[in-house]
Enzyme design. Structure first.
Site, PDB file in Angstrom:
ATOM      1  N   LYS A 111       0.858  -1.199   0.000  1.00 28.13           N
ATOM      2  CA  LYS A 111       0.000   0.000   0.000  1.00 28.13           C
ATOM      3  C   LYS A 111       0.893   1.248   0.000  1.00 28.13           C
ATOM      4  O   LYS A 111       1.971   1.208  -0.593  1.00 28.13           O
ATOM      5  CB  LYS A 111      -0.988  -0.049   1.175  1.00 28.13           C
ATOM      6  CG  LYS A 111      -1.770  -1.383   1.171  1.00 28.13           C
ATOM      7  CD  LYS A 111      -2.941  -1.416   2.106  1.00 28.13           C
ATOM      8  CE  LYS A 111      -3.628  -2.781   2.011  1.00 28.13           C
ATOM      9  NZ  LYS A 111      -4.812  -2.882   2.834  1.00 28.13           N
ATOM     10  N   GLU A 125      -9.697  -0.481  -1.701  1.00 27.52           N
ATOM     11  CA  GLU A 125      -9.363   0.907  -1.333  1.00 27.52           C
ATOM     12  C   GLU A 125      -9.486   1.813  -2.549  1.00 27.52           C
ATOM     13  O   GLU A 125      -9.887   2.971  -2.429  1.00 27.52           O
ATOM     14  CB  GLU A 125      -7.953   0.942  -0.707  1.00 27.52           C
ATOM     15  CG  GLU A 125      -7.982   0.359   0.702  1.00 27.52           C
ATOM     16  CD  GLU A 125      -6.690  -0.282   1.171  1.00 27.52           C
ATOM     17  OE1 GLU A 125      -5.645  -0.101   0.528  1.00 27.52           O
ATOM     18  OE2 GLU A 125      -6.735  -0.991   2.206  1.00 27.52           O
ATOM     19  N   SER A 142      -6.298  -9.019   6.947  1.00 26.17           N
ATOM     20  CA  SER A 142      -5.721  -9.317   8.264  1.00 26.17           C
ATOM     21  C   SER A 142      -5.111 -10.717   8.354  1.00 26.17           C
ATOM     22  O   SER A 142      -5.217 -11.373   9.382  1.00 26.17           O
ATOM     23  CB  SER A 142      -6.757  -9.098   9.368  1.00 26.17           C
ATOM     24  OG  SER A 142      -7.146  -7.733   9.412  1.00 26.17           O
TER      25      SER A 142
HETATM   26  P1  13P Z   1      -4.335  -6.218   5.706  1.00 24.67           P
HETATM   27  O1  13P Z   1      -3.540  -7.514   5.595  1.00 24.67           O
HETATM   28  O2  13P Z   1      -3.533  -5.087   6.278  1.00 24.67           O
HETATM   29  O3  13P Z   1      -5.654  -6.426   6.342  1.00 24.67           O
HETATM   30  O4  13P Z   1      -4.631  -5.757   4.185  1.00 24.67           O
HETATM   31  C1  13P Z   1      -5.159  -6.676   3.296  1.00 24.67           C
HETATM   32  C2  13P Z   1      -5.145  -6.077   1.941  1.00 24.67           C
HETATM   33  O5  13P Z   1      -5.887  -5.162   1.666  1.00 24.67           O
HETATM   34  C3  13P Z   1      -4.205  -6.620   0.960  1.00 24.67           C
HETATM   35  O6  13P Z   1      -4.448  -6.131  -0.321  1.00 24.67           O
END
Ligand code: 13P
Length: 258
Positions: A11, A97, A212
């Protein structure tokens, strides 16, 4: 047996220095295996340096998004061909997102999926429901709409060179994980929906779970027959956690696994 894939979605995190530190730890601990492919998807500006750090190793590099266009007046966008040129193998498309913040709809995501493949990349198509969808019993309808847009526009054969990631939006970055049963149910639904168009394509399709995933819940998820690895957010920024998740995928697909 489908080869597992564990991809780290960094991200909007990292820096030149922290990336190099993380990558040197990963390179050392992840030797490459027949059971699991591994990729990292850093922010676009870091891609060339990340690619250089990983040169000659077994860890692949992917983008977090690409344009549906190949070139032209699209300020701020990055073409799939540009990602390919600098050495990417994968690109995430349709992350929740971006569906939320950039208002990407399923048709647009499908065009990105097609553009990625046309450039020689393997798209990782993200699908998943919001909490309100799940509570309203709409999980399958939402996932079907996101999946069908790509099946309709790209054709089922395109999924021979694609990956699907099921990421329930309510489980992303929240510490809430879908239970193995909840995840297994949706993964089976996705595979069945692809199988309704072509069962052999569905049989070879890698369907990752994201939301997660941590070192301590990865093994339980990867043990399920329709879960072929993970798309890892927060835990991919920590070398020890990411390596443990990769190892859990390898163990689930390793020698002795039916
Ligand atoms: P998390 O593992 O931080 O929950 O994020 C998952 C994700 O959106 C991977 O693309």
């Amino acid at each position: 047996m489908r080869k597992a894939l564990v991809a780290g979605n960094w991200k909007m995190n990292g820096s030149m220095a922290s990336n190099r530190e993380l990558l040197s730890a990963l390179k050392e601990a992840i030797p490459g295996s027949d059971a699991v492919d591994v990729a990292v998807c850093p922010p676009a500006v870091y891609l060339p340096d990340v690619r250089a750090q990983l040169q000659g190793g077994s860890i692949a590099v992917g983008g977090q998004d690409c344009s549906d266009e190949t070139s032209g007046a699209y300020t701020g966008e990055i073409a799939a061909g540009m990602l390919k040129e600098i050495g990417c193998e994968y690109v995430i498309v349709g992350h929740s997102e971006r569906r939320a913040r950039q208002r990407e709809d399923s048709d647009w995501v499908a065009r990105k999926f097609i553009a990625a493949q046309a450039a020689g990349l393997v798209p990782i198509l993200c699908v998943g429901e919001q909490l309100a969808d799940r509570e309203a019993g709409q999980t399958e309808a939402v996932v079907a709409e996101q999946l069908d847009a790509v099946l309709d526009q790209a054709g089922v054969a395109a999924f021979e060179r694609g990956v699907v990631a099921y990421e329930p939006v309510w489980a992303i970055g929240t510490g809430l994980t879908a239970t193995p049963e909840q995840a297994a149910e949706v993964h089976r639904f996705i595979r069945d929906r692809v199988a309704a168009r072509d069962s052999s394509v569905a049989g070879g399709l890698r369907i990752l779970y994201g939301g997660s995933v941590k070192a301590d819940n990865a093994a339980g998820l990867f043990a399920l027959p329709d879960i072929d690895g993970g798309l890892i957010g927060g835990a991919s920024l920590d070398a020890g956690s990411f390596v443990a998740i990769v190892n859990a995928a390898g163990a689930a697909r390793g020698p002795g696994t039916p």
